[in-house]
Motif scaffolding. Sequence first.
Motif, PDB file in Angstrom:
ATOM      1  N   HIS A 214      -6.738-109.987  82.633  1.00 11.19           N
ATOM      2  CA  HIS A 214      -5.461-109.470  82.152  1.00 11.19           C
ATOM      3  C   HIS A 214      -5.599-108.932  80.725  1.00 11.19           C
ATOM      4  N   ALA A 215      -6.699-109.247  80.052  1.00  8.77           N
ATOM      5  CA  ALA A 215      -6.865-108.913  78.639  1.00  8.77           C
ATOM      6  C   ALA A 215      -7.485-107.528  78.487  1.00  8.77           C
ATOM      7  N   LEU A 216      -6.730-106.590  77.960  1.00  7.77           N
ATOM      8  CA  LEU A 216      -7.216-105.223  77.825  1.00  7.77           C
ATOM      9  C   LEU A 216      -8.362-105.140  76.826  1.00  7.77           C
ATOM     10  N   ASP A 217      -8.296-105.942  75.750  1.00  9.33           N
ATOM     11  CA  ASP A 217      -9.385-105.907  74.768  1.00  9.33           C
ATOM     12  C   ASP A 217     -10.679-106.456  75.364  1.00  9.33           C
ATOM     13  N   GLU A 218     -10.560-107.459  76.215  1.00  8.01           N
ATOM     14  CA  GLU A 218     -11.732-108.023  76.885  1.00  8.01           C
ATOM     15  C   GLU A 218     -12.373-106.987  77.801  1.00  8.01           C
ATOM     16  N   ALA A 219     -11.551-106.291  78.579  1.00  2.00           N
ATOM     17  CA  ALA A 219     -12.058-105.244  79.461  1.00  2.00           C
ATOM     18  C   ALA A 219     -12.716-104.127  78.654  1.00  2.00           C
ATOM     19  N   ALA A 220     -12.080-103.724  77.563  1.00  2.00           N
ATOM     20  CA  ALA A 220     -12.613-102.627  76.749  1.00  2.00           C
ATOM     21  C   ALA A 220     -13.942-103.001  76.109  1.00  2.00           C
ATOM     22  N   MET A 221     -14.103-104.238  75.716  1.00  2.00           N
ATOM     23  CA  MET A 221     -15.326-104.676  75.046  1.00  2.00           C
ATOM     24  C   MET A 221     -16.487-104.827  76.017  1.00  2.00           C
ATOM     25  N   LEU A 222     -16.220-105.368  77.211  1.00  2.00           N
ATOM     26  CA  LEU A 222     -17.303-105.764  78.096  1.00  2.00           C
ATOM     27  C   LEU A 222     -17.798-104.654  79.022  1.00  2.00           C
ATOM     28  N   SER A 223     -16.984-103.663  79.291  1.00  2.00           N
ATOM     29  CA  SER A 223     -17.192-102.847  80.488  1.00  2.00           C
ATOM     30  C   SER A 223     -17.885-101.516  80.256  1.00  2.00           C
ATOM     31  N   ASP A 224     -18.626-101.095  81.296  1.00  3.53           N
ATOM     32  CA  ASP A 224     -19.054 -99.707  81.406  1.00  3.53           C
ATOM     33  C   ASP A 224     -17.912 -98.856  81.941  1.00  3.53           C
ATOM     34  N   ARG A 225     -17.215 -99.409  82.941  1.00  2.00           N
ATOM     35  CA  ARG A 225     -16.045 -98.735  83.519  1.00  2.00           C
ATOM     36  C   ARG A 225     -14.943 -99.756  83.726  1.00  2.00           C
ATOM     37  N   ILE A 226     -13.696 -99.266  83.666  1.00  2.00           N
ATOM     38  CA  ILE A 226     -12.527-100.125  83.853  1.00  2.00           C
ATOM     39  C   ILE A 226     -11.619 -99.482  84.879  1.00  2.00           C
ATOM     40  N   GLY A 227     -11.320-100.217  85.946  1.00  2.00           N
ATOM     41  CA  GLY A 227     -10.390 -99.741  86.958  1.00  2.00           C
ATOM     42  C   GLY A 227      -9.003-100.289  86.702  1.00  2.00           C
ATOM     43  N   VAL A 228      -8.016 -99.401  86.641  1.00  2.00           N
ATOM     44  CA  VAL A 228      -6.624 -99.799  86.429  1.00  2.00           C
ATOM     45  C   VAL A 228      -5.906 -99.755  87.773  1.00  2.00           C
ATOM     46  N   MET A 229      -5.293-100.874  88.149  1.00  2.00           N
ATOM     47  CA  MET A 229      -4.626-100.965  89.445  1.00  2.00           C
ATOM     48  C   MET A 229      -3.122-100.808  89.312  1.00  2.00           C
ATOM     49  N   SER A 230      -2.525-100.308  90.368  1.00  2.00           N
ATOM     50  CA  SER A 230      -1.081-100.127  90.438  1.00  2.00           C
ATOM     51  C   SER A 230      -0.410-101.447  90.773  1.00  2.00           C
ATOM     52  N   SER A 231       0.936-101.418  90.759  1.00  2.00           N
ATOM     53  CA  SER A 231       1.696-102.545  91.282  1.00  2.00           C
ATOM     54  C   SER A 231       1.418-102.674  92.777  1.00  2.00           C
ATOM     55  N   ARG A 232       1.785-103.820  93.348  1.00  2.00           N
ATOM     56  CA  ARG A 232       1.540-104.098  94.767  1.00  2.00           C
ATOM     57  C   ARG A 232       2.211-103.058  95.660  1.00  2.00           C
ATOM     58  N   PRO A 233       1.488-102.585  96.685  1.00  2.00           N
ATOM     59  CA  PRO A 233       0.102-102.922  97.049  1.00  2.00           C
ATOM     60  C   PRO A 233      -0.896-102.251  96.109  1.00  2.00           C
ATOM     61  N   GLY A 234      -1.812-103.058  95.569  1.00  2.00           N
ATOM     62  CA  GLY A 234      -2.715-102.583  94.539  1.00  2.00           C
ATOM     63  C   GLY A 234      -3.668-101.497  95.018  1.00  2.00           C
ATOM     64  N   ARG A 235      -3.803-100.481  94.193  1.00  4.41           N
ATOM     65  CA  ARG A 235      -4.774 -99.418  94.421  1.00  4.41           C
ATOM     66  C   ARG A 235      -5.206 -98.918  93.041  1.00  4.41           C
ATOM     67  N   PHE A 236      -6.302 -98.219  92.970  1.00  2.00           N
ATOM     68  CA  PHE A 236      -6.758 -97.724  91.674  1.00  2.00           C
ATOM     69  C   PHE A 236      -6.033 -96.434  91.323  1.00  2.00           C
ATOM     70  N   ILE A 237      -5.393 -96.428  90.150  1.00  2.00           N
ATOM     71  CA  ILE A 237      -4.702 -95.234  89.689  1.00  2.00           C
ATOM     72  C   ILE A 237      -5.471 -94.539  88.568  1.00  2.00           C
ATOM     73  N   GLU A 238      -6.441 -95.223  87.996  1.00  4.83           N
ATOM     74  CA  GLU A 238      -7.296 -94.591  86.986  1.00  4.83           C
ATOM     75  C   GLU A 238      -8.555 -95.431  86.810  1.00  4.83           C
ATOM     76  N   ILE A 239      -9.665 -94.743  86.542  1.00  7.95           N
ATOM     77  CA  ILE A 239     -10.907 -95.422  86.171  1.00  7.95           C
ATOM     78  C   ILE A 239     -11.389 -94.815  84.859  1.00  7.95           C
ATOM     79  N   VAL A 240     -11.546 -95.655  83.860  1.00  6.74           N
ATOM     80  CA  VAL A 240     -11.916 -95.226  82.513  1.00  6.74           C
ATOM     81  C   VAL A 240     -13.376 -95.551  82.255  1.00  6.74           C
ATOM     82  N   GLU A 241     -14.151 -94.583  81.846  1.00  5.26           N
ATOM     83  CA  GLU A 241     -15.540 -94.784  81.408  1.00  5.26           C
ATOM     84  C   GLU A 241     -15.525 -95.046  79.905  1.00  5.26           C
ATOM     85  N   THR A 242     -16.079 -96.179  79.488  1.00  4.67           N
ATOM     86  CA  THR A 242     -16.034 -96.510  78.062  1.00  4.67           C
ATOM     87  C   THR A 242     -17.092 -95.768  77.259  1.00  4.67           C
TER      88      THR A 242
END
Length: 285
Positions: A214-242
């Motif tokens: 749930h922590a955006l800073d944690e995702a931003a620090m650790l990741s090569d890519r981050i997938g952002v999911m929509s509200s239920r039913p969850g699907r990917f609405i964006e994938i960010v390359e860091t």
Amino acid sequence: MRPELGGGARQPQPLHPGRPAPSDAHAVLTGVTRVFGSVVHALGPVDLELRRGEFFSIVGPSGCGKSTLLDVLAGLSAPSDGTITFEGKRVNGTVPDGVGVVFQEDASFPWLTVRDNIGFGLKRAGFRGAEAAERVRHAIDFMGLNDFADAYPSQLSGGMRQRVCIARTLVMRPRLVLLDEPFGALDQQTRLLMGDELLRLWRASGATVLLITHALDEAAMLSDRIGVMSSRPGRFIEIVETGWSRDRTSAIAADPAFGAITTRLWDTLRGESMKAMASQRRNGA
């Protein structure tokens, strides 16, 4: 306008240059959905390719299906529809060889020492003798637990108990590591320190890592890519390359691009939340 995945849309570009990502897919989800009973459509359809050796994080609103996605990828439950493969083999409700899972809850056994907790999975898998002992010794040393090898979980801090749980998974030498908010119960400072440890383990093991957080800073620090999911039913609405280099640490929080990444993630999630609230108001009218 921010591009979205699906329908042939262009994927977002890195916010700044980084190492080229490997092209071979390690795990693939195609059209995956998960429905509970005949009422709750929790997930999907989801399409995702995890690149071999990458660190991929997933963020999204509470209840959007992040943990459900991890469960079906791990083989802990079967998808209602779609296919999942790991290293080219079908995953369908059975945990495949080479996959390790770490959950948020403290899963250490209070009646076992640190040494025996870490070696528990090896023992169940039939490893005995010198090889098992050496794997456990190396894990204890690598995780910085030498002074606590014979201690019990009640004698450890929350961060150290989570190190034990991670070590118990990594001692099995998984090629795909799935982490479901493993630091969610820890304070901010400890989470940052554990993040550095996790990056060190990732580099040393060469494993592919998927992190739910749930922590955006944690995702931003650790990741090569981050997938952002929509509200239920969850699907990917964006994938960010860091675009971060592989030798990154928590020091990247001082990089201006770090703030740009977290802002981008928040803007996407905020927009999704506003759409969900508007939909609820319309349905309730």
